[in-house]
Write an enzyme that holds these catalytic residues in place. Structure first.
Site, PDB file in Angstrom:
ATOM      1  N   LYS A 160       0.924  -1.154  -0.021  1.00 49.97           N
ATOM      2  CA  LYS A 160       0.250   0.083   0.003  1.00 49.97           C
ATOM      3  C   LYS A 160       0.977   1.098  -0.006  1.00 49.97           C
ATOM      4  O   LYS A 160       1.774   1.336   0.815  1.00 49.97           O
ATOM      5  CB  LYS A 160      -1.143  -0.092   1.225  1.00 49.97           C
ATOM      6  CG  LYS A 160      -2.271   0.184   1.178  1.00 49.97           C
ATOM      7  CD  LYS A 160      -2.816  -0.052   2.672  1.00 49.97           C
ATOM      8  CE  LYS A 160      -4.325   0.186   2.485  1.00 49.97           C
ATOM      9  NZ  LYS A 160      -5.260   0.174   3.914  1.00 49.97           N
TER      10      LYS A 160
HETATM   11  O1  G3P Z   1      -7.705   1.421   5.913  1.00 51.33           O
HETATM   12  C1  G3P Z   1      -8.100   2.342   5.146  1.00 51.33           C
HETATM   13  C2  G3P Z   1      -9.560   3.028   5.480  1.00 51.33           C
HETATM   14  O2  G3P Z   1     -10.389   2.108   5.508  1.00 51.33           O
HETATM   15  C3  G3P Z   1      -9.443   3.787   7.229  1.00 51.33           C
HETATM   16  O3  G3P Z   1     -10.582   3.975   7.145  1.00 51.33           O
HETATM   17  O4  G3P Z   1     -12.245   4.595   9.034  1.00 51.33           O
HETATM   18  O5  G3P Z   1      -9.962   5.267   9.352  1.00 51.33           O
HETATM   19  O6  G3P Z   1     -11.123   6.385   7.648  1.00 51.33           O
HETATM   20  P1  G3P Z   1     -10.941   5.135   8.512  1.00 51.33           P
END
Ligand code: G3P
Length: 218
Positions: A83
Site C-alpha cells: 500500500k
Molecule cells: O484502511 C483504510 C481505511 O479504510 C481507513 O478508514 O475509518 O480510518 O477512515 P478510516
C-alpha cells in the site's frame, strides 16, 4: 463484490474468516500500531490465515526509502499487496514497482482524477476513502460514484476498493455502484450480516416451537 476486512487484529480475522465471505485484509499503520511491535509476526500470522490479498502500507517517507521498503514488504508473503499513498513523489516509485511485477494498492485516494491517474500506472487496487470525505462535510459517496463512472468509461484494469466505510447503510449504497471491492471494519461487517428483526424472528419461532415440548427434535 470482494469483501476485505479493514483490520490487523488476528482474533477478529480468525472470528470472521469461517463465514466464507472474507476475500482479503487491508491493514494500515494505525491498525498495526494496535497489535504490538512485532509487526512482521503479525503480518505473517495474517498471511498464514488468509489466502487472499493482504495490504501492508509503507511507512518510510522518501521515494528511495519507500521503494526499498515496498520490496521488503513483498517478502512478508506471496499474497502481500504493498500500500502506497497517492502522492506525486511516489508516482515514479509506483510506476517502477508495477513494472517489476509488484502488486500495489494506492491508498488515501480522494478524487476520481487521482484514481484515473493511478489506474494508468497499472496498479492492482485503488482505495478511495469515502468516510473521511464525509467527516469534513463533503459527500464521499458521490465522489466514489464519479470514480466508478470513470472506471467504466475507460475500462481500466485496476480494481476500485472502497475504503473508510463507516456503516452498513453506507456499504449498501456503495454496493449499488458496482465497485469491485470494499474494505470494512469488523464491527461494520458484523452489523451488516445481522439484523434485529432476524434476532426477533428467531426468538418468536423458538417460543412457538417450545410450546410443542419436543425440545430440538423434528
Ligand atoms: O484502511 C483504510 C481505511 O479504510 C481507513 O478508514 O475509518 O480510518 O477512515 P478510516
Amino acid at each position: 463484490m470482494k469483501i476485505f476486512l479493514d483490520t490487523a487484529n488476528r482474533e477478529l480475522i480468525k472470528k470472521w474468516l469461517p463465514t466464507g465471505l472474507i476475500d482479503g485484509i487491508t491493514t494500515n499503520p494505525s491498525h498495526l500500531s494496535k497489535e504490538g511491535s512485532d509487526v512482521k509476526q503479525v503480518i505473517s500470522d495474517i498471511c498464514a490465515m488468509v489466502p487472499g490479498p493482504i495490504s501492508v502500507e509503507v511507512v518510510e517517507k522518501t521515494p528511495e526509502a519507500v521503494y526499498a521498503q515496498a520490496k521488503h514488504i513483498t517478502t512478508f508473503g506471496e499474497q502481500v499487496v504493498v500500500k502506497i499513498p497517492c502522492a506525486s513523489q511516489y508516482f515514479p516509485v509506483i510506476h517502477k514497482l508495477v513494472q517489476e511485477g509488484v502488486s500495489i494498492n494506492v491508498t488515501l485516494v480522494f478524487t476520481p482524477l487521482q484514481a484515473l491517474m493511478v489506474a494508468k500506472l497499472g496498479v492492482m487496487l485503488i482505495s478511495p476513502f469515502v468516510g473521511r470525505w464525509d467527516d469534513i462535510g463533503v459527500d464521499g459517496f458521490t465522489l466514489l460514484e464519479e470514480t466508478v463512472n470513470i472506471k467504466n468509461l475507460y475500462d481500466f484494469d485496476a480494481e476500485i476498493l472502497a475504503a473508510s466505510v463507516r456503516s452498513p447503510l453506507q456499504w449498501q449504497k456503495i454496493a449499488q455502484l458496482g465497485v469491485d471491492a470494499v474494505t470494512v471494519p469488523p464491527a461494520v461487517f458484523e452489523q451488516a450480516i445481522n439484523h434485529p428483526l432476524t434476532e426477533k424472528g428467531m426468538a418468536i419461532f423458538d417460543a412457538d416451537w417450545n410450546k410443542l415440548g419436543v425440545n430440538g427434535s423434528l
